[in-house]
Design an enzyme around this catalytic site. Structure first.
Site, PDB file in Angstrom:
ATOM      1  N   GLU A   1       1.116  -1.275  -0.296  1.00 31.05           N
ATOM      2  CA  GLU A   1      -0.035   0.121   0.177  1.00 31.05           C
ATOM      3  C   GLU A   1       1.040   1.193   0.240  1.00 31.05           C
ATOM      4  O   GLU A   1       1.960   1.665   0.539  1.00 31.05           O
ATOM      5  CB  GLU A   1      -0.830   0.004   1.463  1.00 31.05           C
ATOM      6  CG  GLU A   1      -1.708   0.675   1.159  1.00 31.05           C
ATOM      7  CD  GLU A   1      -2.380   1.563   2.842  1.00 31.05           C
ATOM      8  OE1 GLU A   1      -2.490   1.158   3.623  1.00 31.05           O
ATOM      9  OE2 GLU A   1      -3.083   2.747   2.586  1.00 31.05           O
TER      10      GLU A   1
ATOM     11  N   SER B   1      13.950  12.908   8.990  1.00 26.76           N
ATOM     12  CA  SER B   1      11.904  12.666   8.380  1.00 26.76           C
ATOM     13  C   SER B   1      11.903  14.811   8.078  1.00 26.76           C
ATOM     14  O   SER B   1      10.935  14.783   7.112  1.00 26.76           O
ATOM     15  CB  SER B   1      11.647  13.180  10.070  1.00 26.76           C
ATOM     16  OG  SER B   1      11.361  14.470  10.296  1.00 26.76           O
TER      17      SER B   1
ATOM     18  N   ASP C   1       9.803   6.032  14.610  1.00 28.90           N
ATOM     19  CA  ASP C   1       9.577   7.352  14.553  1.00 28.90           C
ATOM     20  C   ASP C   1      10.148   8.564  15.755  1.00 28.90           C
ATOM     21  O   ASP C   1       9.318   7.773  16.629  1.00 28.90           O
ATOM     22  CB  ASP C   1       8.392   8.051  13.963  1.00 28.90           C
ATOM     23  CG  ASP C   1       7.635   9.169  13.509  1.00 28.90           C
ATOM     24  OD1 ASP C   1       7.015   9.624  13.594  1.00 28.90           O
ATOM     25  OD2 ASP C   1       8.942  10.392  14.352  1.00 28.90           O
TER      26      ASP C   1
ATOM     27  N   ASP D   1      10.562  12.687  16.771  1.00 27.56           N
ATOM     28  CA  ASP D   1      10.317  13.723  16.423  1.00 27.56           C
ATOM     29  C   ASP D   1      10.451  14.472  18.021  1.00 27.56           C
ATOM     30  O   ASP D   1      10.480  14.008  19.209  1.00 27.56           O
ATOM     31  CB  ASP D   1       8.555  13.691  17.116  1.00 27.56           C
ATOM     32  CG  ASP D   1       7.910  14.974  16.504  1.00 27.56           C
ATOM     33  OD1 ASP D   1       8.567  16.119  16.318  1.00 27.56           O
ATOM     34  OD2 ASP D   1       7.182  14.766  15.323  1.00 27.56           O
TER      35      ASP D   1
END
Lengths: 467, 513
Positions: free
Chosen positions: A88, A207, A156, A158
């Site tokens: 996907e 990112s 991830d 951040d």
């Protein structure tokens, strides 16, 4: 989820006639530019037009395709040619239109779709049991036949999760004073993923604005269940945030687990004492050092230090940084032989962990169907490209010098006169990143995939003989 | 699937695992007596475990206890016979304990504990064999490898707990197999393998055993018991199964021992020295009110019969108390018949057996009753009881009114005042209920404290007893009371009021003589 479903119900936009003609116009503009090579005819920033050029000339479609095929794009009979088509993708188009369950049969289809739709952001999802485009046919059966079967293990990190421990920036900003927090995360996790979990094919990506992403692409990692992913995320979890607890790191037990001990000794302590203490001025003002004092469970020690520093008794001859001095004083008090109390034993470590240890977004890692931005996308807000980071050289990574979209297009224009090489990206700063992507990540990965495919085929044929 | 044959080839015995996983019912024939006896023996083991756990025994003590219990009840000279008994008994008890949620829960806990400790007692090779039966891909690490990672393993052990015994046996397993250990950082990780300590393996094995058994129990109930066996075996197995599930295995005290004949004048003294709390309470209330309701008469009367009170003495005793309230004539007319009935001298002539603890605990005394188990049933004063009971009905009516009121409000426009009145009424009712319940809770402990104080129990013992009461281990509480009063231990645990009495008498008579 509701919003996504709603958006996906909107049929993906096919470009109107006007837009297609605009593309042709751009090409012409480009041609005109070549005639007048000026220094900066392209203003800074991000726009759909620039993006179109980027996707046309610089984005490494073929490399992404080869990566995500994991060797199944070969001619070997063991290759599963449906594999890539079951992956996907999701596109975020202009005006925040979000389309999910995009899939492509091969590299050409993917490239054409990207160049045509010009998505502001491309996300990569899992490989499903069937082509996502055909999912409705299977959902009806009720057997949950449409389900993810493979997905990289992703992380991830951040910078905004560290806002309570960085004072140089906040929110979306990043600078060289706080970027070491990301460097720490890369080092700690990369080492653990390789040494503790035995993973080899790990890709770290900037990112684009204020964080890093990690893609673990070993076959073993791709086949992990949600429960196993959650277990790995919990293994890495130390910081337990929340408004209600002042003390967010609790290191119980007489000694630390080897993973935490190694992270502390090899990475955290050095960065805290060597970099962050001074660059963040952690003891310079009362609000800042009070935050640290809150972590100490012993009221009397905390207030003793508070009094000492509040009095601001800094001798004029001391040239040393106030942060370093106060940190040494704190360590001395906590680690002196007098302190036998249970809670104080690990206090110094707890402070350092609070200020440095990686803070993962647990939800990203736990679920197979979580989508994550693809490498080499351009961040719409900063214009920067999501380039890979070399974990062995991450100390030298500088987010402020990452190539931007406009910079790359400029470079393209400048150099188009000089060379006639096959790949356009080689003429730009992006070349370095793509070369690194290929040599240190893609090649080893594909080599191991070949071996696996071959071995599985051998196993298959052996089994066939056995019965 | 294991197949158990009574004649085993020696070679098989060496390879087969020592513990059964009870995966499927054995294809064996069993005599009807053995059906019951094997199950009873196993039940003794399980109850011993239950007792040990509710007393809070540590794992090492439990290991020892299980070993003793097994040796006492389940051993057989021939190991294959022992295995047969083990399997048969387990499956019989499965039938017995599959029938309700509570039974299943208890059985599951006890069987898992039994398995866990038996596993721990096995030799390392045997344990490894069992782990492969469970299909757990664990590999024991050899000495050389152990030496290289020894320090790290030790570090992990120390990081997880203050007092973990130094383990020397470790297993290497792909980390995917043990997510919960990885998540808690309870294992050392190296190159994708988790190094699992023996005690952690035991936990994992036991968890697996438990989940298998849990599924099997539900299936047994739905497929075997309710659909086929219960009706088909109405005359043969069903009565045995139903009797077994009460869990009481001791003597029924239907025949009082000869030497324990007591006379009327002894009763008052015996009541304060050797009666368990339930009987003492009944006795005291009888003397206070000169009356007991039916439940109390049965519970105390049968107890006294087993203690050794002869029929004539019993009649005299009850008459002396009751006649102070209802008069001698009414006693003769209304109450003496039922006393004689209890002794089997009237009607059916059934000689009724005294109630065991489980029956007393599961009785339901209501307002005005004093029977039941005080550790469970002690209630507040009668007024609050009354209040509680009546108020439930009242609250129900109010609730109905409130609902209908809300309905009408929804149908019409919102009437703020009516709504708020109804709200206030509901809050008022709720708070009354809460207060009453809290008060009754509080009062029951007070009453229990007072009653135990009268028996001479105080201090630490009293706190321990109340602790057990709060965690609903009533019989353990009674056992602790016995131990506190007599300053002696009662290892078997109290299961029957007459057992308490006899044990008490035994201690007192040995100290006298």
């Amino acid at each position: 989820l509701f919003v996504f479903l709603f958006c996906s119900s909107l049929y993906p936009r096919i470009m109107t006639k006007e837009e297609t003609s605009a593309v042709r116009d751009d090409m012409q503009i480009d041609g005109r530019e070549l005639e007048h090579p000026q220094v900066s005819t392209i203003p800074r920033g991000f726009s759909a037009d620039y993006l179109k050029l980027y996707y046309g000339k610089l984005f490494p479609h073929a490399d992404i395709y080869r990566w995500l095929s994991y060797g199944n794009d070969g001619k070997h009979p063991a290759c599963d040619h449906s594999y890539f088509g079951r992956r996907e993708f999701s596109f975020t188009l202009e005006n925040d239109i979000y389309v999910r369950f995009q899939s492509f049969n091969n590299a050409v289809d993917m490239e054409n779709s990207i160049r045509e739709k010009c998505p502001y952001k491309i996300d990569i999802g899992p490989v499903y049991s069937v082509d996502p485009a055909k999912r409705h046919a299977y959902a009806q059966s009720g057997n949950n036949v449409f389900a993810p079967v493979e997905r990289e293990l992703i992380f991830d990190i951040d910078m905004s999760d560290y806002d309570d421990v960085r004072y140089c920036c906040s929110g979306a900003d990043v600078c060289l004073n706080c970027w070491p927090l990301m460097t720490i995360s890369v080092k700690v996790l990369d080492t653990a993923l390789r040494d503790d979990f035995g993973f080899n094919h790990i890709l770290w990506v900037y990112s684009g604005r204020r964080g890093v992403h990690c893609w673990v692409c070993d076959g073993r990692a791709r086949r992990l269940s949600n429960e196993q992913r959650a277990a790995i995320a919990d293994y890495f979890r130390v910081y337990k945030g929340g408004e209600n607890n002042a003390k967010k790191v609790n290191l119980t037990g007489p000694v630390l687990h080897p993973f935490l001990a190694r992270s502390y000794t090899d990475v955290l302590k050095g960065f805290f004492e060597g970099k962050l203490l001074a660059s963040q001025n952690l003891f310079a003002s009362i609000e800042r050092f009070q935050k640290i004092l809150e972590i100490i469970p012993d009221e009397s020690i905390a207030s003793e230090l508070l009094d000492k520093w509040q009095g601001n008794r800094r001798s004029s001859i001391s040239k040393e940084d106030v942060n370093v001095v106060r940190w040494e004083q704190l360590k001395h008090v906590l680690q002196s032989g007098k302190q036998k109390a249970q809670g104080l034993r690990r206090c110094v470590e707890e402070i350092i962990f609070t200020y440095t240890y990686p803070r993962l977004d647990m939800e990203v890692s736990k679920h197979m169907n979580h989508l994550l931005k693809a490498p080499f996308c351009v961040h719409p807000k900063t214009g920067r490209v999501c380039v890979p980071i070399d974990p062995n050289n991450c100390d030298n990574f500088d987010p402020t010098t990452v190539p931007t979209l406009s910079q790359l297009l400029e470079e393209l224009n400048m150099s188009s006169m000089r060379t006639e090489s096959e790949d356009e990206w080689e003429r730009t700063s992006l070349g370095k990143s793509i070369k690194f992507f290929r040599s240190s990540f893609l090649s080893p990965l594909l080599k191991s995939c070949k071996v696996i495919v071959y071995n599985s085929k051998v196993k298959q044929s052996k089994n066939a003989l056995n019965w | 699937m294991e197949i158990v044959r009574s004649q085993r080839k020696p070679a098989d015995a060496a390879v087969a695992p020592a513990l059964s996983l009870y995966r499927s019912a054995p294809a064996l024939e069993v005599r009807l007596e053995d059906f019951e006896l094997y199950a009873i023996d196993r039940l003794r083991v399980l109850q011993g475990i239950s007792d040990g756990l509710s007393r809070g025994k540590k794992p090492e003590e439990m290991e020892k206890l299980v070993s003793e219990l097994w040796r006492a009840h389940m051993r057989h000279q021939d190991p294959s016979e022992e295995m047969n008994k083990d399997i048969i008994a387990h499956f019989v008890l499965r039938l017995v304990y599959c029938r309700t949620e509570d039974l299943r829960k208890w059985f599951l806990s006890m069987e898992t504990s039994l398995f866990r400790y038996r596993f721990r007692l096995e030799s390392p090779e045997s344990q490894r064999l069992l782990m492969s039966e469970f299909q757990l891909p664990y590999k024991a690490i050899n000495h050389a490898e152990f030496e290289t990672v020894k320090d790290k393993l030790n570090q992990v052990a120390r990081s997880t707990g203050p007092s973990s015994n130094a383990e020397t046996l470790f297993f290497k397993v792909p980390f995917e197999e043990v997510p919960e250990l990885v998540a808690g950082r309870r294992v050392f990780m190296l190159k994708g393998f988790a190094y699992v300590a023996m005690n952690q393996v035991v936990s994992l094995v036991a968890t697996q055993f438990r989940s298998n058994l849990s599924k099997a129990l539900v299936l047994t109930n739905s497929r075997k018991w309710t659909s086929t066996i219960r009706d088909k075996e109405k005359n043969r197995l069903t009565p045995i199964v139903e009797a077994l599930s009460t869990g009481y295995l001791g003597p029924d005290y239907s025949q009082p021992k000869e030497f324990s004949e007591i006379s009327l004048k002894d009763i008052y003294q015996l009541a304060s020295s050797s009666f368990p709390l339930c009987m003492r309470h009944l006795f005291d209330k009888l003397r206070e009110n000169h009356h007991l309701k039916h439940g109390g008469r049965m519970q105390l009367g049968l107890f006294l019969k087993a203690v050794g009170l002869k029929l004539e003495d019993a009649l005299a005793f009850w008459k002396s108390e009751f006649s102070q309230k209802v008069g001698a004539e009414r006693f003769d007319k209304e109450y003496s018949y039922s006393i004689r009935h209890n002794y089997g001298k009237e009607g059916k002539r059934t000689d009724y057996t005294p109630y065991a603890c489980h029956k007393i605990i599961s009785s339901t005394p209501s307002v005005g009753d004093h029977h039941g188990c005080p550790y469970r049933h002690f209630r507040s004063c009668r007024l609050v009881d009354l209040f509680n009971q009546k108020f439930d009905v009242l609250y129900f009516l109010v609730y109905i009114y409130y609902n209908s009121a809300m309905h009408t409000i929804h149908c019409e426009s919102i009437r703020a005042t009516q709504k708020s009145i109804v709200h206030m009424l509901q809050i008022f009712c709720f708070s009354i209920i809460v207060v009453c319940n809290c008060r009754s809770l509080f009062n029951s402990e007070e009453n229990l404290r007072a009653a135990l104080g009268k028996m001479g129990v105080g201090g630490r013992s009293l706190d321990d007893i109340l602790d057990k009461v709060r965690s609903r281990h009533y019989q353990v509480a009674c056992t602790l009371t016995f131990e506190a009063v007599h300053a002696a231990s009662c290892d078997s645990g109290i299961n029957h009021p007459n057992q308490y009495f006899e044990a008490s008498q035994k201690i007192l008579q040995t100290t006298v003589s």
